[in-house]
Structure formats: structure tokens, C-alpha cells
Design a protein around this motif. Structure first.
Motif, PDB file in Angstrom:
ATOM      1  N   THR A  91       0.833  -1.206   0.000  1.00  0.00           N
ATOM      2  CA  THR A  91       0.000   0.000   0.000  1.00  0.00           C
ATOM      3  C   THR A  91       0.863   1.250   0.000  1.00  0.00           C
ATOM      4  O   THR A  91       0.569   2.226  -0.706  1.00  0.00           O
ATOM      5  CB  THR A  91      -0.937  -0.003   1.213  1.00  0.00           C
ATOM      6  N   LEU A  92       1.966   1.242   0.799  1.00  0.00           N
ATOM      7  CA  LEU A  92       2.891   2.372   0.790  1.00  0.00           C
ATOM      8  C   LEU A  92       3.475   2.572  -0.607  1.00  0.00           C
ATOM      9  O   LEU A  92       3.647   3.709  -1.056  1.00  0.00           O
ATOM     10  CB  LEU A  92       4.004   2.151   1.811  1.00  0.00           C
ATOM     11  N   ASP A  93       3.778   1.486  -1.315  1.00  0.00           N
ATOM     12  CA  ASP A  93       4.304   1.622  -2.670  1.00  0.00           C
ATOM     13  C   ASP A  93       3.270   2.240  -3.594  1.00  0.00           C
ATOM     14  O   ASP A  93       3.610   3.036  -4.471  1.00  0.00           O
ATOM     15  CB  ASP A  93       4.760   0.259  -3.197  1.00  0.00           C
ATOM     16  N   TRP A  94       2.013   1.875  -3.408  1.00  0.00           N
ATOM     17  CA  TRP A  94       0.965   2.455  -4.244  1.00  0.00           C
ATOM     18  C   TRP A  94       0.778   3.941  -3.951  1.00  0.00           C
ATOM     19  O   TRP A  94       0.703   4.761  -4.877  1.00  0.00           O
ATOM     20  CB  TRP A  94      -0.354   1.701  -4.057  1.00  0.00           C
ATOM     21  N   VAL A  95       0.685   4.323  -2.657  1.00  0.00           N
ATOM     22  CA  VAL A  95       0.402   5.732  -2.350  1.00  0.00           C
ATOM     23  C   VAL A  95       1.606   6.618  -2.668  1.00  0.00           C
ATOM     24  O   VAL A  95       1.450   7.829  -2.880  1.00  0.00           O
ATOM     25  CB  VAL A  95      -0.035   5.921  -0.889  1.00  0.00           C
ATOM     26  N   SER A  96       2.803   6.051  -2.722  1.00  0.00           N
ATOM     27  CA  SER A  96       4.002   6.824  -3.080  1.00  0.00           C
ATOM     28  C   SER A  96       4.326   6.734  -4.566  1.00  0.00           C
ATOM     29  O   SER A  96       5.327   7.302  -5.003  1.00  0.00           O
ATOM     30  CB  SER A  96       5.209   6.347  -2.262  1.00  0.00           C
ATOM     31  N   ARG A  97       3.541   5.973  -5.315  1.00  0.00           N
ATOM     32  CA  ARG A  97       3.746   5.785  -6.753  1.00  0.00           C
ATOM     33  C   ARG A  97       5.114   5.172  -7.044  1.00  0.00           C
ATOM     34  O   ARG A  97       5.846   5.612  -7.923  1.00  0.00           O
ATOM     35  CB  ARG A  97       3.563   7.106  -7.520  1.00  0.00           C
ATOM     36  N   ARG A  99       7.757   4.396  -4.588  1.00  0.00           N
ATOM     37  CA  ARG A  99       8.937   4.873  -3.865  1.00  0.00           C
ATOM     38  C   ARG A  99       9.126   4.169  -2.528  1.00  0.00           C
ATOM     39  O   ARG A  99       9.885   4.629  -1.679  1.00  0.00           O
ATOM     40  CB  ARG A  99       8.829   6.381  -3.648  1.00  0.00           C
ATOM     41  N   ALA A 100       8.481   3.028  -2.324  1.00  0.00           N
ATOM     42  CA  ALA A 100       8.515   2.368  -1.023  1.00  0.00           C
ATOM     43  C   ALA A 100       9.646   1.360  -0.906  1.00  0.00           C
ATOM     44  O   ALA A 100      10.014   0.677  -1.861  1.00  0.00           O
ATOM     45  CB  ALA A 100       7.185   1.657  -0.751  1.00  0.00           C
ATOM     46  N   GLY A 101      10.176   1.298   0.285  1.00  0.00           N
ATOM     47  CA  GLY A 101      11.030   0.209   0.713  1.00  0.00           C
ATOM     48  C   GLY A 101      10.581  -0.201   2.099  1.00  0.00           C
ATOM     49  O   GLY A 101       9.618   0.349   2.642  1.00  0.00           O
ATOM     50  N   TRP A 102      11.269  -1.157   2.686  1.00  0.00           N
ATOM     51  CA  TRP A 102      10.998  -1.498   4.091  1.00  0.00           C
ATOM     52  C   TRP A 102      12.238  -2.122   4.691  1.00  0.00           C
ATOM     53  O   TRP A 102      13.071  -2.683   3.978  1.00  0.00           O
ATOM     54  CB  TRP A 102       9.778  -2.403   4.237  1.00  0.00           C
ATOM     55  N   ARG A 103      12.364  -1.959   5.999  1.00  0.00           N
ATOM     56  CA  ARG A 103      13.548  -2.389   6.716  1.00  0.00           C
ATOM     57  C   ARG A 103      13.125  -3.412   7.774  1.00  0.00           C
ATOM     58  O   ARG A 103      12.741  -3.048   8.881  1.00  0.00           O
ATOM     59  CB  ARG A 103      14.229  -1.188   7.354  1.00  0.00           C
ATOM     60  N   PRO A 104      13.148  -4.704   7.460  1.00  0.00           N
ATOM     61  CA  PRO A 104      12.733  -5.716   8.425  1.00  0.00           C
ATOM     62  C   PRO A 104      13.631  -5.702   9.660  1.00  0.00           C
ATOM     63  O   PRO A 104      14.847  -5.535   9.573  1.00  0.00           O
ATOM     64  CB  PRO A 104      12.887  -7.033   7.652  1.00  0.00           C
ATOM     65  N   ASP A 105      13.014  -5.890  10.826  1.00  0.00           N
ATOM     66  CA  ASP A 105      13.748  -5.981  12.081  1.00  0.00           C
ATOM     67  C   ASP A 105      13.043  -6.993  12.966  1.00  0.00           C
ATOM     68  O   ASP A 105      11.929  -7.443  12.653  1.00  0.00           O
ATOM     69  CB  ASP A 105      13.816  -4.619  12.766  1.00  0.00           C
TER      70      ASP A 105
END
Length: 359
Positions: A91-97, A99-105
Motif C-alpha cells: 500500500t505504501l508503494d501504491w500511495v508513493s507511486r 517509492r517504497a522500501g521497508w527495513r525488516p527488524d
């Protein structure tokens, strides 16, 4: 725009952590400042151990009010549902068109486990194994919708081409997921995975799964050795090592004026309990980045300002122009997605490849 160590353009990213801040507004100001400097992405830390807003929610709020900067929240994979994690990142990738990444922890504390009704936390090695499986299943779920799966044909009433939707049927040690995802395939295909490879037990997970690995060491020679080790291990896992970006992770204190690095730093960072710390001015930092990059130590830098508002402004308005003048860093964004910033190809759906295999 692929960056090779010692050649071409380097990559720059910055943390926009603001402890004690619960409003998205100050985070937005920092993200816009980083975007003004053409940085690849910003990160926002999160976890179960302290108060603060959810990083995914904050960056989702920021996304529509920025246009180019990559957005990378920390996402704790322990005690969370992998299916919900991947849907939120997509969803973050969609709303940012795109530009999303994520940092698993991971969450290692027993008190955190008890918050979720569990008596004891698992061993760190098991938690990082689980984190790797979460990354694996997330990519499978993003790929479970092939490109073009959405028809949206109002005349026939067909929304989805069911032949382009796939069950992932994933079985891990601690969870299983059937799929498909409830979110269409993200604009980037797979949002960018950023993993801190200096964390215990995270090294192999980064080599196997990360698009970007962060390495916090104080010597450039050691950094170069870790980078080569990660690339070699990635190749052993069947990956193209050139598809892995390794960034030096430094905390920075750029002070209130331009001055040489403090005595004892020797022109470089010193170890602290929270990771390597560089204290100097914007020009000094530009010299360090230039030297380390040209020596082939890393593909770029992830910088965590001690004073976010002051140090990020000095980074963007002081260090970055010097690197641009030396033709080591971009002066504008040549693309619109985080993968394009990093010189990473958009992957094809693994299920589309299987569907097209006549064997």
C-alpha cells in the motif's frame, strides 16, 4: 544509474528519526529537505520498545506530499502477521507511486513477547530466520498478482483476470500463507528491502534477501571486506551480486560550524555503543565519503543525524553540493521510483515466469 564502488555515482540515504515527536509534520519537513538534496531514500525507525508513531503510517502520510524521495520504514517481523505486513508495504508503494522500501527488524525482548501473549521470546537466530521467511513470502505475495491481472472492464463486469492470480502456498517454520495477496502487484513489483547486515544473525538474511544492506563499521578496509563477503554470499544463494547495494551506516554530528574532525577521529568515525559516529563539518564529511567511495569500500552511505534538523540541513546544503561538484552524486532524479534511484531493475513476477514455462 548503477553505481559501482570507486566508479560512477554513489548512493545517499538519511534517517529522519525524531524521538518524542508524534506528528507527521516535522517528519515531512525532513523528508522534503532530503528530497531537495536528491537523496535516494529516508528511513524512519520503529519498534515495540518505546513510544512513538507507527513508521509505516507516518511515511504513508508523507508519501502524497513528496514526489521523488524513497520512503523506508522499519517493520518488525516478530509478533506480526506476514500477510498484513506485505499488504501494508504494498500500500505504501501504491500511495508513493513506486517509492517504497521497508527495513525488516526483529523483537528480541521477553517483555515485548508478553505484550503479545507469549511467555518468552525466541532466540535471535530463530527470529532472523523468521524475518527472512517474511521477506520471502512478502515477495511471493506481491508476485501473486501478475502485471495486467486487473482488467477493470465495466462492460463485462470483470475486475480480475483469474488466470493471472496465484496461490503462494508458503510453509515456514512458524507460519503458513496460502495467498494470493489482497493488494494488486505494487508499482515496483517488489518494494525495496533494506537490512542492517551488522546485526547479529542478519548477515546471511541480508545476503539472501536484501536489495540494500547497511553495514556499520569504522574502518573502510573492513567495510570493503564485508561488502565483498556479502556479494560472495549473495552469489552462493543464486543471486546476481550486482543487484545488491551495500551502504556504510554512520551516525553524524556536523556541529554548528565548519571545523575539522575532532582529535581522535583521524578523519574518520569512532566506535560507540550505538554504532560508528563521525563528528566534523560538512566539508570533512564530503572528504570521508569521497575517500571511502573511491577506495571501493561501499556503494554509498546511510547517515543518521544526531541533531536531525541541524545535521540534515548541513548535509543537504553543505556536503551534497561538494559531492555533486566532484561528479560523485546526482544533481537530479533521473527516474521516479526507488528502484530507479538505486539502479535496480523491476523484477518480473516469479509466477508469470512459471506460467510461461511450457515444461
Amino acid at each position: 544509474m548503477t553505481s559501482q564502488p570507486g566508479r560512477g555515482l554513489l548512493h545517499l540515504a538519511a534517517a529522519v528519526d525524531l524521538p518524542g515527536t508524534f506528528d507527521a509534520g516535522p517528519h515531512l519537513q525532513l523528508a522534503r529537505l532530503a528530497e531537495h538534496g536528491a537523496l535516494d531514500f529516508v528511513t524512519l525507525h520503529d519498534g515495540f520498545t518505546g513510544p512513538g508513531p507507527d513508521s509505516l503510517s507516518v511515511l504513508s502520510r508523507i508519501a502524497p506530499r513528496t514526489s521523488r524521495i524513497g520512503l523506508v520504514p522499519t517493520v518488525t517481523t516478530t509478533h506480526t502477521e506476514p500477510f498484513h505486513v506485505q499488504a501494508a508495504v504494498a500500500t505504501l508503494d501504491w500511495v508513493s507511486r513506486g517509492r517504497a522500501g521497508w527495513r525488516p527488524d526483529v523483537s528480541t525482548g521477553d517483555h515485548e513477547a508478553r505484550l503479545f501473549g507469549r511467555r518468552d521470546a525466541a532466540a535471535p537466530a530463530d527470529l532472523w530466520h523468521e524475518a527472512g521467511e517474511v521477506v520471502d513470502v512478502a515477495r511471493k505475495l506481491w508476485d501473486s498478482w501478475e502485471d495486467g491481472a486487473e482488467i477493470r472492464d465495466t462492460t463485462t463486469g470483470r475486475f480480475i483476470d483469474r488466470d493471472k492470480l496465484h496461490h503462494v502456498d508458503f510453509e515456514g517454520r512458524t507460519f503458513s500463507v496460502r495467498g494470493p495477496s489482497i493488494v494488486p502487484r505494487p508499482p515496483q513489483g517488489n518494494p525495496v528491502v533494506v537490512i542492517d547486515a551488522t546485526q547479529p544473525y542478519a548477515y546471511d538474511v541480508a545476503a539472501r534477501h536484501a536489495d540494500v544492506a547497511l553495514v556499520a563499521v569504522v574502518e573502510p578496509d573492513r567495510l570493503a571486506a564485508v561488502r565483498e563477503g556479502l556479494r560472495r554470499r549473495a552469489a552462493e544463494h543464486g543471486r546476481d551480486p550486482d543487484a545488491l547495494r551495500v551502504l556504510a551506516a554512520l551516525r553524524i554530528d556536523l556541529g554548528d560550524g565548519e571545523y575539522a574532525a575532532q582529535p581522535g577521529h583521524g578523519g574518520g568515525p569512532l566506535p560507540t555503543s550505538e554504532g560508528p559516529l563521525y563528528r566534523g563539518g560538512p566539508v570533512d564529511l564530503a572528504e570521508l565519503i569521497t575517500d571511502w567511495h573511491r577506495a571501493g569500500a561501499a556503494d554509498g552511505f546511510h547517515l543518521t543525524p544526531l541533531d536531525p534538523r541541524r545535521d540534515l540541513e548541513r548535509l543537504v546544503n553543505g556536503t551534497v553540493p561538494l559531492l555533486q561538484h566532484r561528479a560523485l552524486f546526482r544533481t537530479f532524479y533521473p527516474g521516479s521510483t526507488l528502484r530507479e534511484h538505486l539502479g535496480l531493475a523491476r523484477p518480473a513476477s516469479q509466477y508469470a515466469a512459471l506460467a510461461g514455462d511450457p515444461s
